[in-house]
Design an enzyme around this catalytic site. Structure first.
Site, PDB file in Angstrom:
ATOM      1  N   HIS A  30      18.094 -71.530 -47.976  1.00 47.64           N
ATOM      2  CA  HIS A  30      16.966 -70.655 -47.512  1.00 47.64           C
ATOM      3  C   HIS A  30      16.078 -71.767 -46.514  1.00 47.64           C
ATOM      4  O   HIS A  30      16.202 -71.499 -45.384  1.00 47.64           O
ATOM      5  CB  HIS A  30      15.984 -69.942 -48.350  1.00 47.64           C
ATOM      6  CG  HIS A  30      16.990 -69.065 -49.236  1.00 47.64           C
ATOM      7  ND1 HIS A  30      17.770 -67.955 -48.782  1.00 47.64           N
ATOM      8  CD2 HIS A  30      17.183 -68.887 -50.659  1.00 47.64           C
ATOM      9  CE1 HIS A  30      18.253 -67.325 -49.703  1.00 47.64           C
ATOM     10  NE2 HIS A  30      17.941 -67.941 -50.697  1.00 47.64           N
ATOM     11  N   HIS A  67      18.325 -74.536 -59.909  1.00 53.34           N
ATOM     12  CA  HIS A  67      17.991 -73.252 -59.616  1.00 53.34           C
ATOM     13  C   HIS A  67      16.908 -73.500 -58.277  1.00 53.34           C
ATOM     14  O   HIS A  67      17.107 -72.617 -57.360  1.00 53.34           O
ATOM     15  CB  HIS A  67      17.418 -72.363 -60.712  1.00 53.34           C
ATOM     16  CG  HIS A  67      17.192 -71.092 -60.019  1.00 53.34           C
ATOM     17  ND1 HIS A  67      15.921 -70.550 -59.520  1.00 53.34           N
ATOM     18  CD2 HIS A  67      18.012 -69.964 -59.848  1.00 53.34           C
ATOM     19  CE1 HIS A  67      16.065 -69.357 -59.006  1.00 53.34           C
ATOM     20  NE2 HIS A  67      17.196 -68.998 -59.198  1.00 53.34           N
ATOM     21  N   ARG A  93      10.927 -74.224 -59.225  1.00 55.99           N
ATOM     22  CA  ARG A  93      10.213 -73.464 -60.229  1.00 55.99           C
ATOM     23  C   ARG A  93      11.076 -73.593 -61.851  1.00 55.99           C
ATOM     24  O   ARG A  93      10.416 -73.389 -62.686  1.00 55.99           O
ATOM     25  CB  ARG A  93      10.100 -72.092 -60.066  1.00 55.99           C
ATOM     26  CG  ARG A  93       9.322 -71.719 -58.846  1.00 55.99           C
ATOM     27  CD  ARG A  93       9.436 -70.170 -58.650  1.00 55.99           C
ATOM     28  NE  ARG A  93      10.580 -69.835 -57.595  1.00 55.99           N
ATOM     29  CZ  ARG A  93      11.344 -68.950 -57.744  1.00 55.99           C
ATOM     30  NH1 ARG A  93      11.548 -68.409 -58.771  1.00 55.99           N
ATOM     31  NH2 ARG A  93      12.557 -68.948 -56.825  1.00 55.99           N
ATOM     32  N   ASP A 109      24.650 -64.865 -50.218  1.00 61.46           N
ATOM     33  CA  ASP A 109      23.663 -64.640 -51.369  1.00 61.46           C
ATOM     34  C   ASP A 109      23.844 -63.338 -52.238  1.00 61.46           C
ATOM     35  O   ASP A 109      24.427 -63.185 -53.118  1.00 61.46           O
ATOM     36  CB  ASP A 109      22.349 -65.059 -50.636  1.00 61.46           C
ATOM     37  CG  ASP A 109      21.379 -65.394 -51.873  1.00 61.46           C
ATOM     38  OD1 ASP A 109      21.378 -65.335 -52.817  1.00 61.46           O
ATOM     39  OD2 ASP A 109      20.122 -65.477 -51.193  1.00 61.46           O
ATOM     40  N   TYR A 135      24.151 -69.142 -62.733  1.00 57.04           N
ATOM     41  CA  TYR A 135      23.101 -69.415 -63.837  1.00 57.04           C
ATOM     42  C   TYR A 135      22.993 -68.395 -64.951  1.00 57.04           C
ATOM     43  O   TYR A 135      22.561 -68.494 -65.727  1.00 57.04           O
ATOM     44  CB  TYR A 135      21.704 -69.613 -63.390  1.00 57.04           C
ATOM     45  CG  TYR A 135      21.315 -68.382 -62.327  1.00 57.04           C
ATOM     46  CD1 TYR A 135      20.803 -67.226 -63.117  1.00 57.04           C
ATOM     47  CD2 TYR A 135      21.505 -68.402 -60.930  1.00 57.04           C
ATOM     48  CE1 TYR A 135      20.525 -66.109 -62.261  1.00 57.04           C
ATOM     49  CE2 TYR A 135      20.926 -67.170 -60.155  1.00 57.04           C
ATOM     50  CZ  TYR A 135      20.517 -66.203 -60.949  1.00 57.04           C
ATOM     51  OH  TYR A 135      20.157 -64.982 -60.283  1.00 57.04           O
ATOM     52  N   ARG A 151      13.772 -58.897 -57.897  1.00 56.19           N
ATOM     53  CA  ARG A 151      14.326 -59.649 -59.071  1.00 56.19           C
ATOM     54  C   ARG A 151      14.233 -58.821 -60.162  1.00 56.19           C
ATOM     55  O   ARG A 151      15.168 -59.190 -61.213  1.00 56.19           O
ATOM     56  CB  ARG A 151      13.300 -61.034 -58.960  1.00 56.19           C
ATOM     57  CG  ARG A 151      13.965 -62.197 -59.774  1.00 56.19           C
ATOM     58  CD  ARG A 151      13.267 -63.276 -59.720  1.00 56.19           C
ATOM     59  NE  ARG A 151      12.028 -63.095 -60.499  1.00 56.19           N
ATOM     60  CZ  ARG A 151      11.288 -63.973 -61.052  1.00 56.19           C
ATOM     61  NH1 ARG A 151      11.574 -65.196 -60.966  1.00 56.19           N
ATOM     62  NH2 ARG A 151      10.276 -63.770 -61.663  1.00 56.19           N
ATOM     63  N   GLU A 178      12.016 -70.279 -50.415  1.00 59.06           N
ATOM     64  CA  GLU A 178      12.482 -68.908 -49.978  1.00 59.06           C
ATOM     65  C   GLU A 178      11.231 -68.207 -49.786  1.00 59.06           C
ATOM     66  O   GLU A 178      11.132 -67.372 -48.879  1.00 59.06           O
ATOM     67  CB  GLU A 178      13.460 -68.420 -50.904  1.00 59.06           C
ATOM     68  CG  GLU A 178      14.127 -67.142 -50.542  1.00 59.06           C
ATOM     69  CD  GLU A 178      14.998 -66.346 -51.282  1.00 59.06           C
ATOM     70  OE1 GLU A 178      15.132 -67.089 -52.505  1.00 59.06           O
ATOM     71  OE2 GLU A 178      15.506 -65.374 -50.929  1.00 59.06           O
ATOM     72  N   HIS A 215      27.001 -69.554 -50.355  1.00 59.85           N
ATOM     73  CA  HIS A 215      26.027 -69.336 -51.287  1.00 59.85           C
ATOM     74  C   HIS A 215      26.214 -67.845 -51.628  1.00 59.85           C
ATOM     75  O   HIS A 215      25.965 -67.031 -51.017  1.00 59.85           O
ATOM     76  CB  HIS A 215      24.628 -69.339 -50.674  1.00 59.85           C
ATOM     77  CG  HIS A 215      23.450 -69.327 -51.844  1.00 59.85           C
ATOM     78  ND1 HIS A 215      23.468 -70.118 -52.789  1.00 59.85           N
ATOM     79  CD2 HIS A 215      22.651 -68.334 -52.106  1.00 59.85           C
ATOM     80  CE1 HIS A 215      22.344 -69.784 -53.627  1.00 59.85           C
ATOM     81  NE2 HIS A 215      21.962 -68.723 -53.101  1.00 59.85           N
ATOM     82  N   HIS A 240      17.882 -73.826 -54.538  1.00 64.30           N
ATOM     83  CA  HIS A 240      16.976 -72.713 -53.689  1.00 64.30           C
ATOM     84  C   HIS A 240      15.808 -73.294 -53.110  1.00 64.30           C
ATOM     85  O   HIS A 240      15.165 -74.124 -54.164  1.00 64.30           O
ATOM     86  CB  HIS A 240      16.714 -71.812 -54.502  1.00 64.30           C
ATOM     87  CG  HIS A 240      17.731 -70.723 -54.801  1.00 64.30           C
ATOM     88  ND1 HIS A 240      18.066 -70.329 -56.195  1.00 64.30           N
ATOM     89  CD2 HIS A 240      18.600 -70.192 -53.894  1.00 64.30           C
ATOM     90  CE1 HIS A 240      19.187 -69.505 -55.933  1.00 64.30           C
ATOM     91  NE2 HIS A 240      19.418 -69.216 -54.788  1.00 64.30           N
ATOM     92  N   HIS A 294      25.664 -65.239 -55.456  1.00 57.00           N
ATOM     93  CA  HIS A 294      25.584 -64.849 -56.879  1.00 57.00           C
ATOM     94  C   HIS A 294      26.451 -63.556 -56.985  1.00 57.00           C
ATOM     95  O   HIS A 294      25.891 -62.494 -56.659  1.00 57.00           O
ATOM     96  CB  HIS A 294      24.197 -64.779 -57.144  1.00 57.00           C
ATOM     97  CG  HIS A 294      23.161 -65.717 -56.730  1.00 57.00           C
ATOM     98  ND1 HIS A 294      23.094 -66.588 -57.509  1.00 57.00           N
ATOM     99  CD2 HIS A 294      22.435 -65.666 -55.479  1.00 57.00           C
ATOM    100  CE1 HIS A 294      22.081 -67.465 -56.782  1.00 57.00           C
ATOM    101  NE2 HIS A 294      21.747 -66.960 -55.682  1.00 57.00           N
TER     102      HIS A 294
HETATM  103 ZN   LIG Z   1      20.625 -67.503 -54.031  1.00 55.69          ZN
END
Ligand SMILES: [Zn+2]
Length: 459
Positions: free
Chosen positions: A281, A217, A220, A332, A135, A96, A247, A73, A244, A75
């Site tokens: 997660h 993703h 959500r 991650d 993404y 974020r 988490e 995993h 995901h 990004h």
């Molecule tokens: Zn992630």
């Protein structure tokens, strides 16, 4: 034990000789001395333990040879946040916001440079395959690039430059929350709906070093009635599907409010769970969630260094594994990139929580980072040192300041509980040596490449 695969006549053989190697055995993995590994056409053709001294013409590998590590995993662009997000306090959600600022600065060219440097860092840490949960599809504001997969193509090119394999997990990301439109920084993640996502993702083609998978993703980000479209896309291709999951407790609360069920239940009801699915997660689960995941043999990807960095909590990895879920590991957000740190954190987190020791053996932790990690990314033929497997392996020093002392027989315990990315001496992918004596053979100066790629994103 000496096993030979059918070797095509005349194909050149590369012979590696390792001082020690962690090898599969009927009673569980063992560390054997003086191991010859013959490679033909990028695959392991023969493994000979106890073969005697290094023969003339063989490449001598001092230390412990283990399968290449699978980083299940990633990004890649989160690497640009390292250090920056350690100032002050904040929450997952303020973290974020910072992450979105860096995301907004990337284009296909700068992402190629950054991802190449990040994957080169991974190679130096012993990682030979990465699952990139991607993404960042479109231009800022959501405008389409001339090639709608320009960003994904940059992420396929980058590991070729860095010498590792990738599974590009093209990620469906449509909403900001349950029934909420994408916010401004999220517009470049969105395809409009799952059908448009599926159409764009179908244009991506695998390469020798690259395979294509799918991702949701999160619950959500993909409306419930569109989850099935993504799951179907992956199922038709027998491709890995990652998501995901839980988490943060806020995701569970919002899902319960919107749908009256937990995120795990919602995924189960829309056909997202199963043995080709990795739930990333899986931190905050109910007893019913655990049962849904174990009954469906869903893979669980734990990212311990990120989960502790973001104060997520400790997921029930041991419980899920005992119920039959394979467990894999990912770095991650790349707070650090060190597969051995991820592996030991699985056990050490359980020790802190339970105040007892011995939940995971070193062998089980190494398996999570190798065989099970590769399988979860759609590379079932990698992650083992045996005839027929892809010739992807990593050699750790057993004579460094961290690893010297224990008997080599304890190589797995030493590597997992004391070793680090800094102990990785050699890395071979598809039979080609891409790290030699701790030096990347394809990217000349990895720290400079990282520094320049991150600096290019700063205002
Ligand atoms: Zn992630």
């Amino acid at each position: 034990m000496s096993v030979t695969m059918g070797v095509s006549a005349g194909a050149p053989v590369t012979t590696y000789w390792a001082e020690h190697a962690w090898l599969p055995h009927v009673n569980g993995p063992v560390v054997e001395p003086d191991v010859l590994v013959e490679v033909v056409d990028g695959r392991i053709a023969r493994v000979v333990p106890d073969s005697g001294p290094c023969p003339a013409g063989a490449v001598r590998l001092a230390g412990l040879l283990v399968p290449g590590q699978a980083n299940a995993h990633s990004h890649a662009f989160h690497r640009a946040l390292r250090g920056t997000v350690q100032v002050g306090s904040g929450t997952f959600w303020t973290w974020r916001d910072t992450m979105y600022r860096f995301a907004g600065a990337l284009d296909p060219d700068s992402y190629l440079e950054l991802a190449t440097a990040v994957y080169a860092e991974m190679a130096l840490a012993g990682i030979t395959a990465v699952g990139e949960f991607h993404y960042l599809h479109h231009a800022p504001g959501g405008a389409r690039y001339a090639d709608p997969n320009a960003m994904g193509e940059a992420l396929i090119e980058a590991p070729a430059r860095a010498g590792i394999r990738i599974t590009l997990l093209d990620t469906c990301y449509l909403s900001s929350g349950f029934g909420a439109e994408l916010t401004k920084p999220q517009l470049r993640f969105g395809d409009g709906d799952a059908d448009a996502w599926a159409e764009r993702a179908a244009l991506l083609k695998p390469r020798e070093h690259a395979r294509i998978g799918a991702a949701v993703h999160s619950v959500r980000a993909v409306p419930a009635e569109q989850l099935g479209t993504v799951a179907h896309w992956a199922k038709m291709r027998k491709a890995p599907l990652h998501v995901h999951l839980s988490e943060q407790t806020a995701e569970n609360d919002a899902c319960l409010t919107a749908h009256g069920v937990t995120p795990t239940r919602l995924l189960a009801d829309h056909g997202v769970l199963g043995p080709l699915t990795s739930a990333v997660h899986a931190t905050h689960l109910t007893d019913e969630d655990v049962k849904l995941l174990t009954d469906s043999s869903t893979v669980i990807c734990m990212c311990p260094t990120t989960e502790r960095d973001l104060a997520d909590g400790i997921g029930p990895a041991r419980r899920l594994a005992s119920g039959g879920c394979p467990v894999t590991l990912g770095s991650d957000s790349h707070a650090v990139i060190d597969p051995f740190e991820e592996a030991r954190a699985l056990e050490l987190n359980e020790r802190l929580r339970s105040r007892t020791r011995g939940h995971w053996t070193a062998n089980a932790l190494l398996r999570a980072g190798t065989e099970d990690g590769h399988a979860s990314l759609g590379w079932p033929e990698a992650g083992r040192i045996e005839a027929g497997a892809l010739a992807d392996f990593t050699v750790l020093a057993l004579d460094s300041v961290r690893t010297a002392g224990p008997s080599p027989r304890l190589g797995a315990e030493t590597a997992v509980f004391a070793g680090s990315a800094a102990d990785v001496r050699h890395v071979v992918v598809g039979g080609r040596q891409i790290v030699r004596d701790g030096v990347h053979q394809l990217v000349a100066d990895v720290p400079s490449a990282l520094r320049d790629a991150v600096a290019a994103l700063l205002p």
